[in-house]
Design a protein around this motif. Structure first.
Motif, PDB file in Angstrom:
ATOM      1  N   SER A 192       0.816  -1.201   0.000  1.00  0.00           N
ATOM      2  CA  SER A 192       0.000   0.000   0.000  1.00  0.00           C
ATOM      3  C   SER A 192       0.854   1.258   0.000  1.00  0.00           C
ATOM      4  O   SER A 192       1.761   1.410   0.814  1.00  0.00           O
ATOM      5  N   GLY A 193       0.559   2.178  -0.922  1.00  0.00           N
ATOM      6  CA  GLY A 193       1.279   3.439  -0.997  1.00  0.00           C
ATOM      7  C   GLY A 193       0.816   4.244  -2.186  1.00  0.00           C
ATOM      8  O   GLY A 193       0.127   3.730  -3.084  1.00  0.00           O
ATOM      9  N   SER A 194       1.206   5.519  -2.231  1.00  0.00           N
ATOM     10  CA  SER A 194       0.771   6.383  -3.325  1.00  0.00           C
ATOM     11  C   SER A 194       1.424   5.990  -4.647  1.00  0.00           C
ATOM     12  O   SER A 194       0.784   6.034  -5.701  1.00  0.00           O
ATOM     13  N   THR A 195       2.700   5.589  -4.617  1.00  0.00           N
ATOM     14  CA  THR A 195       3.378   5.191  -5.849  1.00  0.00           C
ATOM     15  C   THR A 195       2.858   3.852  -6.348  1.00  0.00           C
ATOM     16  O   THR A 195       2.635   3.669  -7.558  1.00  0.00           O
ATOM     17  N   THR A 196       2.658   2.899  -5.449  1.00  0.00           N
ATOM     18  CA  THR A 196       2.135   1.604  -5.876  1.00  0.00           C
ATOM     19  C   THR A 196       0.694   1.726  -6.358  1.00  0.00           C
ATOM     20  O   THR A 196       0.267   0.982  -7.248  1.00  0.00           O
TER      21      THR A 196
END
Length: 266
Positions: free
Chosen positions: A104-108
């Motif tokens: 989970s993350g903004s780039t992923t």
């Protein structure tokens, strides 16, 4: 809540988000970006300082770096172009039939949007709500969503159930993000997120870190893993010579996303 209060909350979220990516920011730069007066920004910084979210400095503010990270929604508004080229470069590593894990993350999350356009016959295992929501409607993508305790801050699920679920599967590639990258390896603010990243790395043949260049040499609370445990790093610009040397010594492939379609290895 009045309209003014809503605008103020949005400004303050952006200030905190900026300090999650840069050690310090200047009042004048924030005022220009936000389209408000420097005095308004100074009042916002003073309120955030009183709440313990930032530290007021002469001419601006500094972030509380080691243990503070902006929420997912705020991170998602920053480094947009960088995340786009990183996502497209990373998508070039995925082949039909691959089983991939995505944390989970903004780039992923941006990576998942690109996969929705390009990937065919893949299986995605994820703990990220945004990743699952993007890919679940794609008929050519099978999505397995982890169980666990949902974090509104990170827009994902975490905990012992999450890691135990991941341990059941083998993957061709794990794609993870991080808050920073130093000579030691990737690091992150959230301990629960670190455990998910480590579990994904342990279950995949290829372990790929996605992060933009603003995170080079940034230290945060917890080391995710030694640099040598990664197989690839996809980023938008070259690190400094010392970090490049350590990456090469660790036998990690560095992919520089110089355009929107073709990753270049350094």
């Amino acid at each position: 809540m009045t309209f003014y209060e809503g605008k103020k909350a949005a400004r303050q979220r952006l200030i905190v988000a900026e300090l999650g990516l840069s050690p310090a920011v200047r009042t004048s730069d924030l005022a220009r970006r936000l389209g408000v007066s420097a005095e308004t920004v100074r009042r916002d910084i003073e309120e955030l300082t009183q709440r313990g979210l930032v530290s007021r400095t002469y001419g601006g503010a500094a972030g509380r770096q080691l243990g503070l990270q902006p929420v997912f929604q705020d991170r998602n508004t920053l480094a947009v172009e960088e995340r786009e080229v990183i996502a497209r470069a990373a998508a070039g590593l995925v082949k039909p039939g691959d089983v991939i894990m995505i944390d989970s993350g903004s780039t992923t999350a941006r990576f998942a949007h690109v996969l929705a356009e390009t990937a065919v016959r893949i299986t995605v295992i994820t703990n990220c709500f945004a990743v699952a929501n993007t890919l679940v409607t794609q008929h050519h993508v099978r999505v397995l969503f982890c169980p666990g305790e949902f974090s509104s801050h990170e827009r994902g699920v975490y905990g012992s159930e999450t890691c135990a679920f991941l341990q059941r599967f083998n993957a061709d590639i794990a794609f993870i993000g991080a808050s920073g990258l130093t000579l030691e390896g990737p690091n992150d603010v959230e301990t629960q997120a670190c455990w998910v990243k480590r579990t994904m790395i342990g279950r995949a043949e290829r372990k790929v870190l996605l992060l933009d260049g603003s995170k080079f040499n940034r230290r945060h609370l917890e080391l995710v893993c030694p640099l040598a445990e990664l197989s690839d790093i996809v980023t938008d610009r070259p690190p400094d010579p010392a970090l490049v040397a350590r990456i090469e010594a660790s036998n990690v492939s560095l992919h520089l996303a110089r355009d929107r379609s073709v990753p270049a290895e350094a």
